[in-house]
Design an enzyme around this catalytic site. Structure first.
Site, PDB file in Angstrom:
ATOM      1  N   TYR B  78       8.368 -73.697  84.238  1.00 30.58           N
ATOM      2  CA  TYR B  78       7.844 -74.739  83.350  1.00 30.58           C
ATOM      3  C   TYR B  78       6.408 -75.100  83.744  1.00 30.58           C
ATOM      4  O   TYR B  78       5.948 -74.782  84.839  1.00 30.58           O
ATOM      5  CB  TYR B  78       8.751 -75.974  83.429  1.00 30.58           C
ATOM      6  CG  TYR B  78       8.608 -76.909  82.254  1.00 30.58           C
ATOM      7  CD1 TYR B  78       8.884 -76.482  80.956  1.00 30.58           C
ATOM      8  CD2 TYR B  78       8.190 -78.234  82.440  1.00 30.58           C
ATOM      9  CE1 TYR B  78       8.752 -77.341  79.883  1.00 30.58           C
ATOM     10  CE2 TYR B  78       8.072 -79.094  81.354  1.00 30.58           C
ATOM     11  CZ  TYR B  78       8.343 -78.642  80.087  1.00 30.58           C
ATOM     12  OH  TYR B  78       8.210 -79.496  79.019  1.00 30.58           O
ATOM     13  N   SER B 178      18.182 -77.092  66.215  1.00 33.08           N
ATOM     14  CA  SER B 178      17.941 -77.547  67.595  1.00 33.08           C
ATOM     15  C   SER B 178      17.915 -79.069  67.627  1.00 33.08           C
ATOM     16  O   SER B 178      17.946 -79.735  66.587  1.00 33.08           O
ATOM     17  CB  SER B 178      16.598 -77.000  68.077  1.00 33.08           C
ATOM     18  OG  SER B 178      15.547 -77.600  67.353  1.00 33.08           O
ATOM     19  N   VAL B 180      15.406 -81.008  68.430  1.00 35.29           N
ATOM     20  CA  VAL B 180      14.199 -81.452  67.718  1.00 35.29           C
ATOM     21  C   VAL B 180      14.395 -81.245  66.219  1.00 35.29           C
ATOM     22  O   VAL B 180      14.074 -82.122  65.407  1.00 35.29           O
ATOM     23  CB  VAL B 180      12.950 -80.688  68.212  1.00 35.29           C
ATOM     24  CG1 VAL B 180      11.742 -81.020  67.347  1.00 35.29           C
ATOM     25  CG2 VAL B 180      12.663 -81.018  69.662  1.00 35.29           C
ATOM     26  N   ARG B 200      18.741 -69.219  62.045  1.00 40.73           N
ATOM     27  CA  ARG B 200      19.129 -67.822  62.225  1.00 40.73           C
ATOM     28  C   ARG B 200      20.481 -67.601  61.560  1.00 40.73           C
ATOM     29  O   ARG B 200      21.323 -68.513  61.515  1.00 40.73           O
ATOM     30  CB  ARG B 200      19.225 -67.502  63.723  1.00 40.73           C
ATOM     31  CG  ARG B 200      17.866 -67.460  64.407  1.00 40.73           C
ATOM     32  CD  ARG B 200      18.016 -67.318  65.904  1.00 40.73           C
ATOM     33  NE  ARG B 200      18.638 -68.515  66.483  1.00 40.73           N
ATOM     34  CZ  ARG B 200      18.839 -68.700  67.781  1.00 40.73           C
ATOM     35  NH1 ARG B 200      18.482 -67.759  68.648  1.00 40.73           N
ATOM     36  NH2 ARG B 200      19.389 -69.810  68.243  1.00 40.73           N
ATOM     37  N   ARG B 202      24.267 -66.508  61.164  1.00 38.97           N
ATOM     38  CA  ARG B 202      25.362 -66.633  62.136  1.00 38.97           C
ATOM     39  C   ARG B 202      26.678 -66.686  61.377  1.00 38.97           C
ATOM     40  O   ARG B 202      26.687 -66.912  60.162  1.00 38.97           O
ATOM     41  CB  ARG B 202      25.174 -67.889  62.973  1.00 38.97           C
ATOM     42  CG  ARG B 202      25.204 -69.172  62.140  1.00 38.97           C
ATOM     43  CD  ARG B 202      24.736 -70.350  62.954  1.00 38.97           C
ATOM     44  NE  ARG B 202      23.280 -70.380  63.054  1.00 38.97           N
ATOM     45  CZ  ARG B 202      22.601 -71.078  63.959  1.00 38.97           C
ATOM     46  NH1 ARG B 202      23.227 -71.786  64.870  1.00 38.97           N
ATOM     47  NH2 ARG B 202      21.284 -71.063  63.969  1.00 38.97           N
ATOM     48  N   TRP B 295       3.241 -81.434  72.913  1.00 36.21           N
ATOM     49  CA  TRP B 295       4.063 -81.579  74.117  1.00 36.21           C
ATOM     50  C   TRP B 295       4.237 -83.074  74.355  1.00 36.21           C
ATOM     51  O   TRP B 295       3.279 -83.768  74.652  1.00 36.21           O
ATOM     52  CB  TRP B 295       3.351 -80.920  75.290  1.00 36.21           C
ATOM     53  CG  TRP B 295       4.125 -80.867  76.559  1.00 36.21           C
ATOM     54  CD1 TRP B 295       5.491 -80.879  76.711  1.00 36.21           C
ATOM     55  CD2 TRP B 295       3.584 -80.776  77.876  1.00 36.21           C
ATOM     56  NE1 TRP B 295       5.821 -80.788  78.035  1.00 36.21           N
ATOM     57  CE2 TRP B 295       4.672 -80.717  78.777  1.00 36.21           C
ATOM     58  CE3 TRP B 295       2.290 -80.717  78.393  1.00 36.21           C
ATOM     59  CZ2 TRP B 295       4.506 -80.623  80.160  1.00 36.21           C
ATOM     60  CZ3 TRP B 295       2.130 -80.616  79.761  1.00 36.21           C
ATOM     61  CH2 TRP B 295       3.220 -80.570  80.636  1.00 36.21           C
TER      62      TRP B 295
END
Lengths: 359, 359
Positions: B78, B178, B180, B200, B202, B295
């Site tokens: 990180y 996700s 977020v 995605r 699935r 960030w």
């Protein structure tokens, strides 16, 4: 070969016919009827000129360069394309011969340049709307005037609008020997901003380095150097750049942005390498690097109602030219009839001098 | 295995020893002494606690999630890394047990969350500086409080700080399922902003689509759809997005930005695909697309002296939570002693529920 006389309206539709007769009623022009390889599709033709209307001006073109975007426009690959047939050329300097009765800002003898792309400057004369052009002082060199509207304006705006640069700050750029690149070196030097200039390796590299340093370049390096330890030494002599200016794309752009300060910007104005700009995710998230683009045509359109913005920039640029701080790139003077060779030369990857049509 | 009692200062150096004795003088914590595979390097250990100083507080941790950035911090990959040994975890909610004599803003019983990354939240108790935490109302669900500081704050800021979004405008995002992503869907919906959510493919895609739509997603599409004609149909129902939010990188990011409005922004907050963001030169120059990163840790640091900025955002988010407009992502409650399994589960690519350590 015969040069048929044709009549056409400008790509931007700004030419209208009026009843009064102008002193010149024809011109020769480099015209293309189809997109394709420039030296094949462009032809020298005679054209009728409309009469000079109340809000129009008759101009004699003095000089007009062949820029990469002119080539792309003829090839049909540029972002904006004219209606065909069209006269080539987007930049150049003209002299006013005659003005319509309601024209306020221009007088015979004035030098003018186009306000926007798409005017078709590769011709001996034109009737234009008053609003299509803006005047320039005629005490600057002809080639400086003919090449002022695109490259120096691009350089000026990129050095002004993206990061607040103070004397002593650093800008890094690739394509440093291009028209824009040379203008960046000179305008930055005039403002006390240091430049790191990246050029491709070539046989005459030493002369090129000397020439760019004489213009005011702080550092001139080869692309390979960007990946080498020498950069650490270089950054002992100047701060890391706040701004990177990219005319290439691909790996070269990624290498530039690796050297940016935290929070710096990389601005793309060209893509000579024909490859996209690739940005590591960590540079965006953790280094807060901003990736943007600049297109001077869009800037001019956005600011078309703000007379002071364009005028102020041109005044500053002309002042630098008069002080000898901003010179035109090396230019090769070409007659209109030699256009095929000039177009081919302009398309060479290491074209040494800008081809400028002189009428 | 024995759990040796050790003493350590926080990664951020905010813990000091004082002479008064606190009611609790030890805790258990998930500690790592080396970077590496989380389930191998993290250990459950007993630790001494310093006394509560005049400007310190003693807290009991209630719940702390395992976030991807926690994993990367342990792996040593990180952008910010603690001094070792370090307690894992950067987010979580704690309750104040005791306050020092000069503590002004916090009282026993208050809920608090960290103001910054690096606090080490995977522990039963801690002595912290008053300034290390900020209070939260304790009338919101425990899991909402435990997961409020990173993902919803990231979503909130990205929807607020990059483009001026009005009701009816569109935002496009990948990684829509996700933490977020789900917060973006809900905060955007509360503001009347439409979202195009890319997920995605699935096996349980239909249920996922239904679940995200129930949260307020306007459209949920597979990545492949971004390249298909269906997008044209979709853009008959909503304007092209001003803002694209990218948690993936690589091709997915390039596909998002292809659909942006002229002048729009793509903001990258994550790089799950471990591939850079690739931007066509023409999108930068002619579409004026801006490519930036976000960030939340940097935002918090930049705004650390601006109490109102963080407080205002948390108040708005808690208000949405109370109204049922912002729910925590699906969470799996895990005891501190089951940390190895929780760490491994958190590292699965299609991890269905966020692992939350409950003390």
């Amino acid at each position: 070969p015969s040069t048929p006389t044709i009549s056409l309206s400008s790509a931007r539709g700004s030419i209208c016919r009026y009843s009064t007769e102008s002193s010149i009623n024809g011109c020769t022009a480099l015209l293309y009827r189809n997109h394709g390889n420039p030296s094949q599709v462009v032809q020298l033709e005679s054209m009728e000129l409309p009469s000079v209307g109340a809000k129009s001006v008759l101009v004699k073109l003095l000089a007009a360069p062949i820029n990469p975007s002119d080539i792309n426009m003829i090839q049909g690959t540029y972002a904006i394309l004219p209606d065909l047939p069209a006269v080539g050329g987007n930049e150049g300097v003209a002299q006013i011969l005659e003005v319509g009765s309601q024209v306020k800002t221009l007088r015979p003898g004035d030098w003018v340049i186009p306000r926007d792309a798409g005017l078709g400057t590769w011709r001996t004369a034109a009737v234009l709307a008053e609003d299509d052009v803006i005047s320039l002082p005629n005490d600057i060199p002809l080639f400086s005037a003919a090449t002022l509207g695109v490259n120096p304006c691009t350089a000026f705006r990129m050095l002004s609008d993206f990061e607040e640069l103070k004397p002593g700050d650093t800008v890094i750029q690739n394509a440093a020997n291009s028209g824009v690149g040379q203008a960046i070196i000179q305008i930055a030097a005039a403002r006390g901003i240091q430049t790191i200039n990246v050029v491709r390796d070539r046989p005459d590299l030493t002369q090129l380095i000397d020439r760019l340093k004489a213009m005011g370049a702080s550092h001139v390096i080869k692309e390979e150097t960007l990946r080498q330890h020498e950069m650490k030494e270089l950054f002992k002599t100047c701060p890391r750049p706040k701004l990177a200016l990219n005319g290439v794309g691909g790996k070269s752009a990624t290498e530039l942005l690796r050297h940016l300060q935290v929070g710096g910007s990389i601005v793309t104005y060209g893509g000579m390498a024909k490859q996209p700009v690739t940005v590591p995710v960590s540079a965006l998230i953790f280094k807060n690097v901003k990736v943007k683009g600049f297109w001077v045509t869009q800037w001019k359109r956005t600011h078309s109602q703000d007379e002071g913005a364009l005028r102020g920039m041109l005044d500053e640029l002309c002042s630098l030219i008069r002080q000898g701080k901003l010179t035109a790139p090396a230019c090769s003077e070409v007659g209109l009839q030699d256009f095929r060779k000039a177009l081919d030369t302009a398309m060479q990857p290491f074209s040494s001098a800008k081809q400028v049509l002189v009428m």
